[in-house]
Each structure stands twice: as structure tokens, then as C-alpha cells.
Design a protein around this motif. Structure first.
Motif, PDB file in Angstrom:
ATOM      1  N   ALA A 180       0.868  -1.212  -0.027  1.00  0.00           N
ATOM      2  CA  ALA A 180       0.146   0.012  -0.036  1.00  0.00           C
ATOM      3  C   ALA A 180       0.741   1.265  -0.057  1.00  0.00           C
ATOM      4  N   ASP A 181       2.156   1.038   0.517  1.00  0.00           N
ATOM      5  CA  ASP A 181       3.043   2.174   0.533  1.00  0.00           C
ATOM      6  C   ASP A 181       4.501   2.110   0.127  1.00  0.00           C
ATOM      7  N   PRO A 182       4.733   1.688  -1.375  1.00  0.00           N
ATOM      8  CA  PRO A 182       5.797   1.232  -1.890  1.00  0.00           C
ATOM      9  C   PRO A 182       7.148   2.157  -1.150  1.00  0.00           C
ATOM     10  N   GLU A 183       6.872   3.643  -1.145  1.00  0.00           N
ATOM     11  CA  GLU A 183       7.805   4.465  -0.715  1.00  0.00           C
ATOM     12  C   GLU A 183       8.617   4.263   0.554  1.00  0.00           C
ATOM     13  N   SER A 184       7.763   3.439   1.461  1.00  0.00           N
ATOM     14  CA  SER A 184       8.269   3.143   2.692  1.00  0.00           C
ATOM     15  C   SER A 184       9.333   2.172   2.595  1.00  0.00           C
ATOM     16  N   PHE A 185       9.448   1.370   1.682  1.00  0.00           N
ATOM     17  CA  PHE A 185      10.700   0.570   1.407  1.00  0.00           C
ATOM     18  C   PHE A 185      12.145   1.285   1.660  1.00  0.00           C
TER      19      PHE A 185
END
Length: 254
Positions: A141-146
Motif C-alpha cells: 500500500a505504501d511502496p515508498e516506505s521501503f
């Protein structure tokens, strides 16, 4: 051909036109399960190498240079093994993992969290895929959090001009859920199907001094692939290929 990391997608590419004057044609592609590429839960390092060979054939390329970063390195090695020195003019590897059975301490480096899943990949790959999928759920849901908080040696890069590209390539990477990262990890945890010494294309290996990931693997790539070299980048972290892209391309061209 530039091989993205794991997870990643064809949108992984250094920013700007820093190598435009070198006359380079840069090709990027999604490995199966990433972006728009059909998933293949049973793919291997070698089968991905054959994918690259078919791509080169489709584009009418008699010779190519292969450049890989992080989790893309095993698959660039597979492509080099399949295509051989007749079609691969150069090979560059940046901070990527190697075969678990050839790199000293590689199994232990998986840690208590990843080692059981890596061991399971050799007994029940489907179960390993499910475990990877559960672990990756928080990024869907939040790829940027990777990318994390952007601290440490890679912090300057993560907060620099390449961040929009990094976010875009991760967003595409998780378009099919965890299919791509699961296939990547299982493939690189299984035996590659060849020894590093059987790769007939010398590798230019790069690694940042401050990068703790895959240090032993980079050393193994340089030591075991005949004719290879290892360059340590001072004061550099895991994303150093983005800030030293021109150096990599110039080495490949030489």
C-alpha cells in the motif's frame, strides 16, 4: 542493459543525462513479476538469463554490456553465463549477492529473520514464496516506505534528485503484489546452476566502503570470476551506483 534491484523495475535508472555524450543506449526491463512483466513463480537465475538472451535477440543486438545493481547481480551473472563472451562485451556488478554456497558467511548473513525462509526455498519453494509475501505486505500500500527514513550512508542519495525515480520504480515493482520480489529471492537462494568460476566474462565489481550489504559477495565475485576486478568507493553507501554512474559506464565502455 541495466538490471534493477530486488524489489525494482525498469524505471530504475540514474537521473539526468550524465552519459549522453558517451553515446550509450540504455536498456532497462522488468524481470517477471515486476511492473508489466508476467509473473513466473518458478523462474531461476539461468531462466532469467535466457529471458535476457531472447530480449537481445528481439532487439537485434549482437553484443551487449550488462550492468547490475544489488539484487539484479545474480540475474546479470545468469545472462553472462547464457550469452557468453561472444555476445557480452562487458559486465559490471554493484553491491549484489552471490551464490549462497560460494560466498563465505552468506547463509549466516541472512540472519534469524531471512535464513529460515532461504533454507525453506530449497525444500518447499512455494512455502518460501508465501513467507516473503507476508513480509512484503506492509509495502504494497505504501511502496515508498521501503526506502526507510533515509538515514545512514545512503541518506544523501535518498533525499536527493534520484528519489522520485526510486519511488516510481518501487511503485511499479509492487504492481503485482509480491510476485517479483518473491521470485527474485527464491531464485537467488537456490543454486544458480553454475559456479562463479564458469562465468567467462570478466566483471568490474563496485562496492561502497560504507555499504554493509553483500560485501563478502562482491569480494567473491572479484576473486572467483576469472579476470575480474574490485573497486571500493570511499565514503559511499548502497546506492552509490547512482552518484557514480558515469564512472561505471566509462569502465564498461573501456
Amino acid at each position: 542493459m541495466l538490471f534493477h534491484g530486488a524489489p525494482g523495475s525498469r524505471w530504475f535508472r540514474p537521473s539526468g543525462d550524465t552519459v549522453a555524450d558517451l553515446g550509450v543506449r540504455l536498456l532497462t526491463f522488468d524481470r517477471p513479476g515486476y511492473g508489466a512483466s508476467s509473473a513466473d513463480a518458478e523462474r531461476t537465475v539461468l531462466s532469467t538469463g535466457h529471458d535476457v538472451a531472447r530480449l537481445a535477440d528481439h532487439l537485434g543486438l549482437d553484443r551487449v554490456a550488462l550492468v547490475a545493481w544489488s539484487g539484479g547481480c545474480p540475474f546479470a551473472l545468469g545472462a553472462a553465463r547464457v550469452l557468453g563472451p561472444e555476445r557480452v562485451g562487458a559486465l559490471a556488478l554493484g553491491a549484489g549477492p552471490g551464490p549462497l554456497d560460494e560466498v563465505e558467511g552468506a547463509w549466516e548473513a541472512r540472519g534469524d529473520h531471512r535464513r529460515p525462509t532461504a533454507e525453506m526455498a530449497r525444500i518447499d519453494p512455494a512455502r518460501s514464496v508465501r513467507a516473503i509475501g507476508r513480509d512484503a505486505e506492509r509495502y504494497l500500500a505504501d511502496p515508498e516506505s521501503f526506502l526507510g527514513r533515509g538515514r545512514g550512508p545512503a541518506g544523501a542519495v535518498l533525499h536527493g534528485p534520484d528519489r522520485p525515480m526510486l519511488v516510481a520504480q518501487l511503485t511499479a515493482a509492487f504492481r503485482q503484489g509480491a510476485a517479483g520480489i518473491a521470485a527474485d529471492l527464491v531464485a537467488m537462494w537456490l543454486p544458480f546452476g553454475f559456479a562463479l568460476g564458469a562465468v567467462a566474462v570478466p566483471a568490474s565489481v563496485f562496492h561502497g566502503d560504507l555499504d554493509r550489504d553483500n560485501r563478502e559477495a562482491s569480494a567473491a565475485h572479484a576473486a572467483r570470476i576469472p579476470g575480474s576486478s574490485l573497486t571500493w568507493w570511499p565514503d559511499a553507501g548502497h546506492l552509490a551506483i547512482l552518484t557514480r554512474w558515469r564512472e561505471v559506464v566509462e569502465r564498461v565502455l573501456r
